[in-house]
Design an enzyme around this catalytic site. Structure first.
Site, PDB file in Angstrom:
ATOM      1  N   THR A 136      -3.771  65.893  47.458  1.00  0.00           N
ATOM      2  CA  THR A 136      -4.824  66.113  46.466  1.00  0.00           C
ATOM      3  C   THR A 136      -4.188  66.070  45.089  1.00  0.00           C
ATOM      4  O   THR A 136      -3.092  66.620  44.902  1.00  0.00           O
ATOM      5  CB  THR A 136      -5.547  67.461  46.656  1.00  0.00           C
ATOM      6  OG1 THR A 136      -6.257  67.778  45.450  1.00  0.00           O
ATOM      7  CG2 THR A 136      -4.605  68.623  46.958  1.00  0.00           C
TER       8      THR A 136
ATOM      9  N   ARG B 114     -16.429  63.030  52.084  1.00  0.00           N
ATOM     10  CA  ARG B 114     -16.616  64.466  52.274  1.00  0.00           C
ATOM     11  C   ARG B 114     -17.689  64.551  53.350  1.00  0.00           C
ATOM     12  O   ARG B 114     -18.701  63.857  53.276  1.00  0.00           O
ATOM     13  CB  ARG B 114     -17.076  65.122  50.978  1.00  0.00           C
ATOM     14  CG  ARG B 114     -16.080  64.878  49.809  1.00  0.00           C
ATOM     15  CD  ARG B 114     -16.229  65.900  48.724  1.00  0.00           C
ATOM     16  NE  ARG B 114     -15.499  65.535  47.514  1.00  0.00           N
ATOM     17  CZ  ARG B 114     -14.270  65.953  47.209  1.00  0.00           C
ATOM     18  NH1 ARG B 114     -13.605  66.750  48.027  1.00  0.00           N
ATOM     19  NH2 ARG B 114     -13.703  65.599  46.073  1.00  0.00           N
TER      20      ARG B 114
ATOM     21  N   ASP C  45      -2.831  72.112  44.594  1.00  0.00           N
ATOM     22  CA  ASP C  45      -3.166  73.537  44.691  1.00  0.00           C
ATOM     23  C   ASP C  45      -3.144  74.079  46.120  1.00  0.00           C
ATOM     24  O   ASP C  45      -3.849  75.027  46.437  1.00  0.00           O
ATOM     25  CB  ASP C  45      -4.556  73.774  44.061  1.00  0.00           C
ATOM     26  CG  ASP C  45      -5.658  72.981  44.749  1.00  0.00           C
ATOM     27  OD1 ASP C  45      -5.333  72.100  45.575  1.00  0.00           O
ATOM     28  OD2 ASP C  45      -6.838  73.231  44.468  1.00  0.00           O
TER      29      ASP C  45
ATOM     30  N   ARG D  39     -11.269  71.339  39.002  1.00  0.00           N
ATOM     31  CA  ARG D  39     -12.384  72.289  38.910  1.00  0.00           C
ATOM     32  C   ARG D  39     -11.877  73.715  39.014  1.00  0.00           C
ATOM     33  O   ARG D  39     -12.391  74.622  38.397  1.00  0.00           O
ATOM     34  CB  ARG D  39     -13.381  72.017  40.055  1.00  0.00           C
ATOM     35  CG  ARG D  39     -14.453  71.022  39.691  1.00  0.00           C
ATOM     36  CD  ARG D  39     -15.589  71.064  40.657  1.00  0.00           C
ATOM     37  NE  ARG D  39     -15.201  70.569  41.963  1.00  0.00           N
ATOM     38  CZ  ARG D  39     -15.693  69.470  42.538  1.00  0.00           C
ATOM     39  NH1 ARG D  39     -16.589  68.749  41.906  1.00  0.00           N
ATOM     40  NH2 ARG D  39     -15.303  69.094  43.729  1.00  0.00           N
TER      41      ARG D  39
ATOM     42  N   ASP E 137      -7.611  71.140  50.462  1.00  0.00           N
ATOM     43  CA  ASP E 137      -7.956  72.372  51.192  1.00  0.00           C
ATOM     44  C   ASP E 137      -9.207  72.232  52.059  1.00  0.00           C
ATOM     45  O   ASP E 137      -9.265  72.796  53.158  1.00  0.00           O
ATOM     46  CB  ASP E 137      -8.024  73.596  50.257  1.00  0.00           C
ATOM     47  CG  ASP E 137      -9.068  73.452  49.170  1.00  0.00           C
ATOM     48  OD1 ASP E 137      -9.567  72.333  48.943  1.00  0.00           O
ATOM     49  OD2 ASP E 137      -9.393  74.474  48.527  1.00  0.00           O
TER      50      ASP E 137
ATOM     51  N   GLY F 222     -11.403  64.204  48.494  1.00  0.00           N
ATOM     52  CA  GLY F 222     -11.128  63.345  47.331  1.00  0.00           C
ATOM     53  C   GLY F 222      -9.868  62.531  47.588  1.00  0.00           C
ATOM     54  O   GLY F 222      -8.843  63.089  47.988  1.00  0.00           O
TER      55      GLY F 222
ATOM     56  N   ASP G 264      -4.929  67.766  42.768  1.00  0.00           N
ATOM     57  CA  ASP G 264      -4.975  69.112  42.183  1.00  0.00           C
ATOM     58  C   ASP G 264      -3.687  69.919  42.386  1.00  0.00           C
ATOM     59  O   ASP G 264      -3.480  70.928  41.711  1.00  0.00           O
ATOM     60  CB  ASP G 264      -6.150  69.902  42.772  1.00  0.00           C
ATOM     61  CG  ASP G 264      -7.492  69.342  42.335  1.00  0.00           C
ATOM     62  OD1 ASP G 264      -7.516  68.582  41.347  1.00  0.00           O
ATOM     63  OD2 ASP G 264      -8.505  69.662  42.975  1.00  0.00           O
TER      64      ASP G 264
HETATM   65  O1  F6P Z   1     -10.046  67.742  44.523  1.00  0.00           O
HETATM   66  C1  F6P Z   1      -9.757  66.576  43.869  1.00  0.00           C
HETATM   67  C2  F6P Z   1     -10.759  66.326  42.743  1.00  0.00           C
HETATM   68  O2  F6P Z   1     -10.426  65.103  42.119  1.00  0.00           O
HETATM   69  C3  F6P Z   1     -10.877  67.440  41.706  1.00  0.00           C
HETATM   70  O3  F6P Z   1      -9.863  67.446  40.720  1.00  0.00           O
HETATM   71  C4  F6P Z   1     -12.237  67.163  41.143  1.00  0.00           C
HETATM   72  O4  F6P Z   1     -12.764  68.324  40.565  1.00  0.00           O
HETATM   73  C5  F6P Z   1     -13.016  66.729  42.354  1.00  0.00           C
HETATM   74  O5  F6P Z   1     -12.065  66.215  43.285  1.00  0.00           O
HETATM   75  C6  F6P Z   1     -14.068  65.686  42.106  1.00  0.00           C
HETATM   76  O6  F6P Z   1     -14.728  65.425  43.300  1.00  0.00           O
HETATM   77  P1  F6P Z   1     -15.691  64.171  43.539  1.00  0.00           P
HETATM   78  O7  F6P Z   1     -14.851  62.943  43.587  1.00  0.00           O
HETATM   79  O8  F6P Z   1     -16.344  64.458  44.843  1.00  0.00           O
HETATM   80  O9  F6P Z   1     -16.616  64.130  42.379  1.00  0.00           O
END
Ligand code: F6P
Length: 325
Positions: free
Chosen positions: A129, A75, A133, A175, A106, A14, A131
């Protein structure tokens, strides 16, 4: 220790605002130290597909203030298989690369670790990120901008909530991590924050909203991290309105939290992490993630960085409880 002459840099997973100033810092610090830099486009997918192009000082000109990532991100599920990693390793050798710098969260770090273990290539991870985390660092690139973007949106929602005497449920990203929810909850004066790290007692949330109303409170803002055990914003909104009859609206901030102009703090951290990554390579520190902890630079083994999530400072939850009476 082999001399590092040529490296590649990529962004993966992300995206997060601040990735661009991080790339800029990596490229400029590398070139300053006589290291050639190649940019890998589209993350690990681009490493497998050989989307690898030279970068120079001017390639990264003017990006310090831009959100997103000039190298794009993806991804790449194929990268977890040995075959995908082997394809990437072939391209790595073809370009005579000595090390890889990966900028991401991660999932990105797990990919970097596999790549270093299976192919024995030096890698450095830069945590990025929204997040926040990643184990071993209390800051990840993208976090401050995401919190500011969310806070700005919530301030606006507070205006309309108060005008109409409503409750707003605001779903923020996360998430598995409640960092954005918690910090934006404090910064925007929210009445409650629901996060995945703690079980939510919805009846207590409802009692608190009702107590506020009976004291004449004109609005309530409830922040919900998307991974909260209530089932997220929509479910929470339904439960609050259903049980209280209080007019309740839902706003999902979603991916807007990943964009935006990087804040000053973001640009400073991005510059610092990029500089640290190159310094680490020059000092022969490999297969680590750079970071910061309580204001000090950190270097965490990649396997330790991915072993668990950075724990949430639970005292902030207590603080929020006291502030939102
Ligand atoms: O890990 C970063 C993040 O933005 C999370 O907060 C979120 O849950 C997820 O990626 C969303 O992923 P995507 O952009 O693949 O829908």
């Amino acid at each position: 220790m082999p001399k590092i002459k040529k490296i590649a840099v990529l962004t993966s997973g992300g995206d997060a605002s601040g990735m661009n100033p991080t790339i800029r810092s990596v490229v400029r610090c590398a070139i300053y130290n006589g290291i050639e830099v190649m940019g890998v486009y589209n993350g690990y997918q681009g490493l497998m597909d050989d989307e690898i192009l030279p970068m120079d000082v001017s390639t990264v000109g003017g990006i310090i203030s831009r959100g997103g990532t000039m190298l794009y991100s993806a991804r790449a599920p194929e990268f977890i298989h040995a075959e995908g990693i082997k394809k990437a390793a072939d391209n790595f050798r073809k370009h005579n690369l000595d090390a890889l710098i990966t900028i991401g969260g991660d999932g990105t770090f797990k990919g970097a670790l596999d790549f270093s273990v299976i192919c024995d290539f030096p890698v450095i991870g830069i945590p990025a990120t929204i997040d926040n985390d990643i184990n071993g660092t209390d800051y990840t690139i993208g976090y401050d901008t995401a919190v500011n973007v969310a806070m700005d949106a919530i301030d606006k929602l507070r205006d309309t909530a108060t005008s109409h005497g409503r409750c707003f449920v605001v779903e923020v990203m996360g998430r598995h991590a409640g960092y954005i929810a918690m910090e934006v909850g404090v910064a925007s004066g929210a009445e409650e924050v629901l996060i995945p790290e703690t079980p939510t007692k919805i009846n207590e949330v409802i009692d608190k909203i009702e107590q506020g109303r009976s004291r004449g409170k004109k609005s309530s803002i409830i922040i919900v991290a998307e991974g909260d055990d209530t089932g997220g914003g929509a479910k929470t909104c339904e439960m609050i309105e259903g049980k209280t009859g209080y007019p309740t609206r839902l706003t999902i901030l979603g991916h807007m939290q990943r964009g935006g102009v990087p804040t000053a703090q973001e640009r400073l951290m991005a510059s610092r992490f990029g500089y640290m990554a190159i310094k680490a390579l020059l000092e022969g520190k490999y297969n680590i993630a750079v970071g910061t902890y309580q204001g000090k630079n950190t270097f965490t083994e990649l396997k330790e960085a991915v072993r668990k999530k950075q724990e949430i400072p639970f005292e902030d939850i207590e603080m929020l409880k006291q502030l939102s009476i």
